[in-house]
Design a protein around this motif. Structure first.
Motif, PDB file in Angstrom:
ATOM      1  N   ARG A 270       0.814  -1.209   0.000  1.00 24.38           N
ATOM      2  CA  ARG A 270       0.000   0.000   0.000  1.00 24.38           C
ATOM      3  C   ARG A 270       0.856   1.272   0.000  1.00 24.38           C
ATOM      4  O   ARG A 270       1.561   1.562   0.968  1.00 24.38           O
ATOM      5  CB  ARG A 270      -0.924   0.018   1.215  1.00 24.38           C
ATOM      6  CG  ARG A 270      -1.920   1.187   1.227  1.00 24.38           C
ATOM      7  CD  ARG A 270      -2.788   1.150   2.462  1.00 24.38           C
ATOM      8  NE  ARG A 270      -3.594  -0.053   2.490  1.00 24.38           N
ATOM      9  CZ  ARG A 270      -4.791  -0.170   1.921  1.00 24.38           C
ATOM     10  NH1 ARG A 270      -5.290   0.860   1.243  1.00 24.38           N
ATOM     11  NH2 ARG A 270      -5.480  -1.291   2.000  1.00 24.38           N
ATOM     12  N   GLY A 271       0.817   1.999  -1.117  1.00 21.34           N
ATOM     13  CA  GLY A 271       1.492   3.280  -1.220  1.00 21.34           C
ATOM     14  C   GLY A 271       2.978   3.224  -1.473  1.00 21.34           C
ATOM     15  O   GLY A 271       3.618   4.267  -1.603  1.00 21.34           O
ATOM     16  N   SER A 272       3.557   1.999  -1.560  1.00 24.54           N
ATOM     17  CA  SER A 272       5.010   1.869  -1.698  1.00 24.54           C
ATOM     18  C   SER A 272       5.358   0.823  -2.751  1.00 24.54           C
ATOM     19  O   SER A 272       4.566  -0.068  -3.054  1.00 24.54           O
ATOM     20  CB  SER A 272       5.648   1.460  -0.364  1.00 24.54           C
ATOM     21  OG  SER A 272       5.344   2.380   0.657  1.00 24.54           O
ATOM     22  N   VAL A 273       6.579   0.935  -3.267  1.00 22.79           N
ATOM     23  CA  VAL A 273       7.104  -0.056  -4.203  1.00 22.79           C
ATOM     24  C   VAL A 273       8.568  -0.316  -3.862  1.00 22.79           C
ATOM     25  O   VAL A 273       9.196   0.453  -3.136  1.00 22.79           O
ATOM     26  CB  VAL A 273       6.999   0.430  -5.669  1.00 22.79           C
ATOM     27  CG1 VAL A 273       5.562   0.555  -6.110  1.00 22.79           C
ATOM     28  CG2 VAL A 273       7.745   1.751  -5.862  1.00 22.79           C
ATOM     29  N   ARG A 274       9.099  -1.424  -4.397  1.00 24.78           N
ATOM     30  CA  ARG A 274      10.529  -1.685  -4.282  1.00 24.78           C
ATOM     31  C   ARG A 274      10.969  -2.593  -5.407  1.00 24.78           C
ATOM     32  O   ARG A 274      10.150  -3.286  -6.024  1.00 24.78           O
ATOM     33  CB  ARG A 274      10.890  -2.305  -2.934  1.00 24.78           C
ATOM     34  CG  ARG A 274      10.473  -3.769  -2.773  1.00 24.78           C
ATOM     35  CD  ARG A 274      11.112  -4.358  -1.526  1.00 24.78           C
ATOM     36  NE  ARG A 274      10.714  -5.750  -1.304  1.00 24.78           N
ATOM     37  CZ  ARG A 274      11.186  -6.511  -0.307  1.00 24.78           C
ATOM     38  NH1 ARG A 274      12.080  -6.009   0.545  1.00 24.78           N
ATOM     39  NH2 ARG A 274      10.780  -7.752  -0.164  1.00 24.78           N
TER      40      ARG A 274
END
Length: 317
Positions: A270-274
């Motif tokens: 939720r709201g982030s990536v990597r």
């Protein structure tokens, strides 16, 4: 197909002198031909073709359909046919399919069509990649297209890039010194696949650098690399919607490769990536910058000179 019948003709000409199906242009024997199917005939550079008659086309030829007042049509391009997305209705325009393209429209995420290494057309409009077949319809917002495939193998030779089998071993990013160009190469246990120079590869490189910096700082594997979308947007100098499009393109290109669909190139929460659990190396100019391998407790810089603090500083600027 040219004529008044909108159900049967690709180009509709509403004129009383034009037959319901007036004429057609088709590719046969290595050349384009004009075939008349009308009651009033078709003029090809001053020569009248009657019903059932046909003639080869040449660049510069002028075509008139009967006594239609819509004017004269000019032959400007006689290249071999290619697979095409043909508009179902205006205002969509034809899309000549290349290796990969993002379809026009303002929807987010954008819809992409790409050719797999086995020669199939893939589309990501259903939440995952689907194989397209002749006649399939693709819709992007208010625009729709129908896939028209070249079905005569003699008309076009399409060479798909060779793709080694086996799971990915490492992705290598070659970044120019001015950070304006990034080329990616996928190394597998069976060989290499050149992923080319793409705008979305800089987004991938940025995510890879963040994961490397976190590894250097001692974060555990589950915590490494996560970045909030607004922060990634600021780093790349793009709005969030544009960043989402780049992530979408990167994942679609990777998923189109055989054997790679089961590996997450970019992970989301939720709201982030990597950057996903795939080994990578970043080369800046001729110098190795960083190297990361899943599960390796000694993940470190590839050159022995860049620290996590320097990496974070470079990303922040």
């Amino acid at each position: 197909m040219f004529g008044r019948d909108a159900e049967r003709c690709d180009t509709v000409i509403q004129d009383a002198y034009v037959s319901r199906v007036h004429a057609m242009v088709h590719f046969n024997g290595g050349q384009w031909n004009l075939l008349d199917q009308s009651s009033n005939g078709t003029l090809l550079s001053g020569t009248l073709l009657r019903h059932g008659e046909h003639a080869p086309l040449r660049e510069g030829d002028l075509i008139r359909f009967g006594k239609a007042v819509d004017g004269t049509w000019e032959v400007v391009d006689l290249a071999d046919p290619v697979d095409t997305l043909w508009p179902v209705r205006p205002p969509a325009r034809p899309v000549l399919l290349e290796f990969a393209q993002v379809l026009p429209g303002d929807i987010t995420p954008a819809i992409s069509v790409m050719r797999s290494t086995t020669g199939e057309w893939l589309c990501d409009d259903a939440g995952s990649l689907r194989v397209l077949h002749h006649g399939d319809v693709i819709t992007a917002g208010t625009l729709s297209w129908r896939l028209e495939m070249v079905r005569n193998d003699q008309t076009l030779a399409l060479v798909a890039p060779s793709a080694p089998s086996g799971p990915p071993a490492r992705i290598e990013f070659a970044v120019s010194l001015n950070e304006e160009h990034v080329r990616a190469v996928l190394h597998t246990r069976g060989g290499t696949v050149d992923l080319g120079e793409r705008a979305h590869h800089y987004c991938l490189t940025t995510l890879a650098r963040i994961r490397f910096a976190d590894a250097q700082a001692g974060y555990d594997s589950g915590s490494q690399g996560w970045v909030e979308m607004p922060e990634l947007s600021r780093m790349l100098g793009l709005d969030v919607a544009h960043v989402n499009v780049q992530i979408h393109r990167a994942r679609a290109q990777f998923a189109a490769l055989p054997g790679e669909g089961k590996v997450e190139l970019i992970e989301r929460r939720r709201g982030s990536v990597r950057f996903g659990n795939i080994a990578f190396r970043v080369m800046r100019g001729e110098q190795p910058e960083c190297l990361w391998v899943p599960g390796d407790p000694v993940n470190g810089n590839a050159s022995g000179t860049m620290t996590a603090d320097l990496t974070r500083h470079a990303l922040s600027n």
